[in-house]
Scaffold this active site. Structure first.
Site, PDB file in Angstrom:
ATOM      1  N   ASP A  36       0.819  -1.207   0.000  1.00 23.54           N
ATOM      2  CA  ASP A  36       0.000   0.000   0.000  1.00 23.54           C
ATOM      3  C   ASP A  36       0.853   1.258   0.000  1.00 23.54           C
ATOM      4  O   ASP A  36       2.085   1.201  -0.015  1.00 23.54           O
ATOM      5  CB  ASP A  36      -1.012  -0.007   1.158  1.00 23.54           C
ATOM      6  CG  ASP A  36      -0.343   0.013   2.527  1.00 23.54           C
ATOM      7  OD1 ASP A  36       0.786   0.517   2.634  1.00 23.54           O
ATOM      8  OD2 ASP A  36      -0.972  -0.446   3.501  1.00 23.54           O
ATOM      9  N   LYS A  58      -4.384   2.624  -1.983  1.00 22.11           N
ATOM     10  CA  LYS A  58      -5.671   3.287  -1.799  1.00 22.11           C
ATOM     11  C   LYS A  58      -5.513   4.574  -1.002  1.00 22.11           C
ATOM     12  O   LYS A  58      -4.918   4.592   0.063  1.00 22.11           O
ATOM     13  CB  LYS A  58      -6.651   2.357  -1.079  1.00 22.11           C
ATOM     14  CG  LYS A  58      -8.054   2.936  -0.982  1.00 22.11           C
ATOM     15  CD  LYS A  58      -8.987   1.997  -0.235  1.00 22.11           C
ATOM     16  CE  LYS A  58      -8.713   1.987   1.247  1.00 22.11           C
ATOM     17  NZ  LYS A  58      -9.749   1.286   2.023  1.00 22.11           N
ATOM     18  N   MET A 173      -5.158   8.621  11.674  1.00 18.64           N
ATOM     19  CA  MET A 173      -5.842   9.012  10.432  1.00 18.64           C
ATOM     20  C   MET A 173      -6.920  10.061  10.693  1.00 18.64           C
ATOM     21  O   MET A 173      -8.010   9.982  10.147  1.00 18.64           O
ATOM     22  CB  MET A 173      -6.473   7.782   9.760  1.00 18.64           C
ATOM     23  CG  MET A 173      -5.513   6.637   9.542  1.00 18.64           C
ATOM     24  SD  MET A 173      -6.319   5.133   8.979  1.00 18.64           S
ATOM     25  CE  MET A 173      -7.299   4.696  10.427  1.00 18.64           C
TER      26      MET A 173
END
Length: 290
Positions: A36, A58, A173
């Site tokens: 990723d 992503k 996040m």
């Protein structure tokens, strides 16, 4: 054809030196590596030259259907008899959707193994000189996702309880939603003077750390041009950054150094540069042959 096996490996928070020995060993043997966007290029270089590299980076705002594409890539590679490494930033079971990928593999009868990684929830604060626990200050810490807006009607997080928790709160996040998180914590009784430290790109040479309180962190972070990925530490231990900071005080911290030596010669120089805080960018311009 005999089915292959998938190894779900946590790549750690960014610093390639924080990859586990087992993870590095499997990475060097893999036929296919699906990785990723938070996996560092230095970590990918541990792969075999013959390995097939599949980037599945992503973005946070990407549609959910992208996860189905990742699952499909893992299944297809394993069904072709390949040894597959699924390399995920941090730890695959800490907001990494690793369990969803394993369920997709189990549904197809594919063998898998999990190699845990160091989560950014503890690594980024540590590299910023912020302990998540400290005797007499914080006897525990709580890790929550910041991608869920606390102001929505059906939140899965108990923000009133989190606001009253005397321990350290670590938000992953969550930079874009941090204004809502701050409002929710203060509205539920958290003192606006509570110390906060926000760490962008933790453990990497481009790490940026901003300190403040619940009432000032948004303004200070915006002024410092903070953007995701960010780990936010909320609680009394957050104010220890000034006393315990070590990573961003290295003499070459934040410097980008190009290393144009041959690949087999660059490693030693790059390691020395990284030990002193530099971002060593390897770009071999020569090759030594018999």
């Amino acid at each position: 054809m005999t089915k292959g096996k998938v190894y779900l490996i946590g790549a750690g928070p960014g610093d390639p030196g924080l990859l586990t020995l087992k993870g590095a060993d499997l990475l060097s043997k893999a036929d296919v590596i699906v990785y990723d966007r938070l996996v560092s290029p230095e970590t990918i270089r541990l792969a075999s030259p013959s390995a097939q590299l599949v980037f599945m980076g992503k973005e946070p705002e990407a549609p959910g259907v992208f996860q189905e594409e990742i699952n499909k890539a893992l299944v297809e590679a394993a069904e072709a008899g390949k040894m597959v490494v699924r390399l995920k930033g941090g730890d695959p079971f800490v907001f990494g959707r690793g369990s969803e990928e394993l369920l997709a593999l189990k549904d197809k009868g594919i063998l898998f193994e999990v190699v845990p990684g160091i989560t950014s929830a503890i690594a980024a604060p540590a590299y910023a000189g912020v302990p998540v626990t400290h005797r007499g200050i914080a006897a525990g810490f709580t890790v929550v996702t910041g991608s869920e807006d606390p102001e929505k009607l059906n939140t899965e997080l108990d923000w009133p309880a989190l606001a009253k928790n005397p321990g350290t709160l670590v938000v992953l996040m969550g930079w874009r939603s941090l204004p809502s998180i701050v409002r929710s914590l203060i509205a539920n009784g958290k003192s606006p003077k509570t110390p906060v430290t926000a760490i962008q790109w933790g453990t990497l040479p481009r790490q940026k750390t901003v300190t403040g309180t619940l009432e000032t962190i948004i303004e200070r972070g915006t002024a410092a041009c903070i953007s995701s990925p960010v780990v936010t530490v909320i609680g009394k231990t957050a104010e220890m950054h000034g006393a315990l900071r070590w990573f961003d005080t290295s003499p070459l911290f934040g410097k980008n150094v190009l290393v144009p030596r041959s690949r087999n010669q660059a490693g030693i120089l790059s390691s020395l540069l990284r030990e002193h805080g530099a971002n060593a960018i390897e770009l071999p311009l020569i090759e030594v042959l018999p």
